[in-house]
Design a protein around this motif. Structure first.
Motif, PDB file in Angstrom:
ATOM      1  N   PRO A 193       0.834  -1.213   0.000  1.00  0.00           N
ATOM      2  CA  PRO A 193       0.000   0.000   0.000  1.00  0.00           C
ATOM      3  C   PRO A 193       0.859   1.249   0.000  1.00  0.00           C
ATOM      4  CG  PRO A 193       0.015  -1.025   2.168  1.00  0.00           C
ATOM      5  CD  PRO A 193       0.706  -1.979   1.252  1.00  0.00           C
ATOM      6  N   PRO A 194       0.432   2.301  -0.687  1.00  0.00           N
ATOM      7  CA  PRO A 194       1.204   3.546  -0.715  1.00  0.00           C
ATOM      8  C   PRO A 194       1.412   4.110   0.691  1.00  0.00           C
ATOM      9  CG  PRO A 194      -0.533   3.565  -2.373  1.00  0.00           C
ATOM     10  CD  PRO A 194      -0.783   2.378  -1.505  1.00  0.00           C
ATOM     11  N   THR A 219       2.853   0.102  -5.377  1.00  0.00           N
ATOM     12  CA  THR A 219       3.620   1.322  -5.189  1.00  0.00           C
ATOM     13  C   THR A 219       4.836   1.362  -6.106  1.00  0.00           C
ATOM     14  OG1 THR A 219       4.698   0.209  -3.321  1.00  0.00           O
ATOM     15  CG2 THR A 219       2.949   1.777  -2.811  1.00  0.00           C
ATOM     16  N   ARG A 220       5.304   2.582  -6.353  1.00  0.00           N
ATOM     17  CA  ARG A 220       6.504   2.815  -7.142  1.00  0.00           C
ATOM     18  C   ARG A 220       7.346   3.814  -6.367  1.00  0.00           C
ATOM     19  NH1 ARG A 220       9.797   0.421 -10.874  1.00  0.00           N
ATOM     20  NH2 ARG A 220      10.392   1.797 -12.580  1.00  0.00           N
ATOM     21  N   TYR A 221       8.525   3.389  -5.945  1.00  0.00           N
ATOM     22  CA  TYR A 221       9.416   4.235  -5.172  1.00  0.00           C
ATOM     23  C   TYR A 221      10.737   4.411  -5.912  1.00  0.00           C
ATOM     24  CZ  TYR A 221       6.282   3.380  -1.178  1.00  0.00           C
ATOM     25  OH  TYR A 221       5.184   3.314  -0.348  1.00  0.00           O
ATOM     26  N   ASN A 254       5.401   4.991   8.543  1.00  0.00           N
ATOM     27  CA  ASN A 254       4.215   4.392   7.927  1.00  0.00           C
ATOM     28  C   ASN A 254       4.535   3.555   6.693  1.00  0.00           C
ATOM     29  OD1 ASN A 254       2.441   5.586   9.800  1.00  0.00           O
ATOM     30  ND2 ASN A 254       2.372   7.488   8.615  1.00  0.00           N
ATOM     31  N   LEU A 255       5.810   3.521   6.291  1.00  0.00           N
ATOM     32  CA  LEU A 255       6.179   2.821   5.061  1.00  0.00           C
ATOM     33  C   LEU A 255       6.063   1.312   5.234  1.00  0.00           C
ATOM     34  CD1 LEU A 255       7.407   3.271   2.164  1.00  0.00           C
ATOM     35  CD2 LEU A 255       9.625   2.813   3.217  1.00  0.00           C
ATOM     36  N   VAL A 256       5.360   0.678   4.309  1.00  0.00           N
ATOM     37  CA  VAL A 256       5.228  -0.780   4.308  1.00  0.00           C
ATOM     38  C   VAL A 256       6.166  -1.346   3.248  1.00  0.00           C
ATOM     39  CG1 VAL A 256       3.677  -2.747   3.946  1.00  0.00           C
ATOM     40  CG2 VAL A 256       2.826  -0.658   5.066  1.00  0.00           C
ATOM     41  N   ALA A 257       7.161  -2.090   3.670  1.00  0.00           N
ATOM     42  CA  ALA A 257       8.110  -2.698   2.743  1.00  0.00           C
ATOM     43  C   ALA A 257       7.583  -4.050   2.270  1.00  0.00           C
ATOM     44  CB  ALA A 257       9.463  -2.863   3.420  1.00  0.00           C
ATOM     45  N   GLY A 258       8.149  -4.517   1.159  1.00  0.00           N
ATOM     46  CA  GLY A 258       7.751  -5.810   0.616  1.00  0.00           C
ATOM     47  C   GLY A 258       8.673  -6.208  -0.507  1.00  0.00           C
TER      48      GLY A 258
END
Length: 394
Positions: A193-194, A219-221, A254-258
């Protein structure tokens, strides 16, 4: 074979031009050296200007975009320990941007072209453009081991920076403007999720970072990296750690890594050639200009080129206004250079440059502070971000 407009390249600009021409009853054939799957595999831009959104609607290919795309009426700038929101809608009289991936735009255009019965030849080779200046132009190419010739009135070069279209123009007739930046962007696509509802552009002493998205679940980071960096040097754990270090603390929390599903490094450059036409050949998109991705202008500039050529060709075929053809390059370049300026400006302000002295670093910081502290400055940022108006064809 014969057609009215031969389009070289089946990326989004070639397909969009073909769709608009087809709807207007102007015959066109698209020639593409890659396969459809290869074209769809390119992971590129995802922020569409208001003008491009309107053009896709005009082309009749907006149903899925309007259903699944994310309308954004603002974005955030993070720098010097603060976060400032640019209210796009409020500062531009209601204009917004649409977050919808280039891959999805291309897919929609491919499906529309198939449904229309228009011809696209994929996996062709040895493409060559002939008689661009005198007589009637034609294109030769090989398909399935056979030589083919396509006669046409005009050729639209939509085949990118490395394509044959620009290379078919005598070098001595072109003026080249270019700047290569001393860094690139490491981009990661992930099914997470963003971190925020809007895009975040972050300037940090360790380098630039961007939090973007493709959907509510993808997401795109990006993080700024040196030109000597390799993708294999960046396992997911290192990427997420570096990204968090460049973001405001509450955002990083709040960043969700994956796991990444795509990872690549893109160098940054500014590039423009003048003119964008040669006889019956007209260049569009990356064939004529490239911008750093900081301002989200690459795909959008291609769309404005498409709009300009399409509207000129409408008047040529419907009203006999062939004199308009000579105005194509000048009209496009006025908008191109303004977009180049905005992309260069944002890139210069938000990135860390090697060997930057303390004075220059403080001036960049002050420039950002000045613009976001002024309504006129915020308005300038907003009107450039949503896209400057397309020039009418009279």
């Amino acid at each position: 074979m014969k057609t009215q407009v031969a389009i070289i390249g089946a990326g989004p600009s070639g397909l969009l031009l073909g769709q608009l021409l087809q709807k207007a009853g102007i015959n066109n054939i698209i020639i593409e050296r890659q396969s459809p799957n290869y074209v769809l595999s390119r992971i590129r831009a995802g922020v569409l200007e208001q003008g491009m959104v309107d053009l896709l609607r005009e082309a009749g290919v907006s149903e899925r975009m309007d259903r699944e795309g994310l309308v954004h009426d603002g974005f955030k700038l993070a720098f010097d320990g603060r976060v400032e929101r640019i209210d796009l809608s409020g500062l531009t009289g209601g204009k917004t941007v649409m977050v919808y991936g280039q891959t999805e735009v291309t897919r929609d255009l491919m499906e529309a072209r198939t449904a229309s019965g228009a011809i696209t030849h994929y996996e062709v080779s040895d493409v060559s453009l002939h008689d661009l200046k005198d007589g009637l132009p034609h294109v030769t190419y090989r398909k399935d081991g056979q030589e083919h010739r396509l006669d046409c009135d005009y050729i639209a070069g939509c085949d990118g920076f490395h394509g044959v279209s620009r290379q078919s123009i005598p070098v001595e007739t072109l003026q080249v403007f270019e700047r290569v930046y001393p860094f690139g962007w490491l981009g990661v696509l992930a099914d997470t999720p963003p971190v925020a509802e809007e895009l975040i552009y972050a300037s940090h002493p360790r380098g630039f970072a961007l939090c973007s998205m493709r959907s509510p679940t993808r997401t795109r980071y990006y993080v700024q990296v040196g030109l000597d960096e390799q993708v294999q040097d960046w396992p997911d754990e290192r990427f997420w750690s570096e990204l968090k270090s460049r973001l405001p603390a509450d955002t990083a929390a709040n960043l969700v890594a994956g796991p990444s599903i795509e990872k690549s490094i893109a160098p940054l450059r500014s590039f423009v050639i003048e003119p964008m036409q040669y006889g019956h050949l007209f260049l569009l998109g990356d064939a004529a200009h490239i911008v750093p991705p900081t301002g989200a202008k690459g795909l959008n500039l291609a769309a404005s080129d498409v709009s300009t050529l399409y509207r000129i060709l409408l008047k040529v075929y419907r009203e006999g206004r062939t004199e308009l053809l000579e105005r194509y390059s000048a009209i496009c370049l006025r908008r191109v250079w303004k977009a180049e300026r905005f992309s260069w400006w944002l890139t210069s302000l938000l990135h860390t440059f090697p060997d930057t002295d303390a004075f220059t670093a403080r001036m960049r910081q002050t420039e950002l502070d000045y613009f976001v502290s002024s309504e006129a400055g915020r308005t300038s940022i907003a009107e450039n971000y949503v896209g400057l108006p397309y020039e009418p064809i009279d």
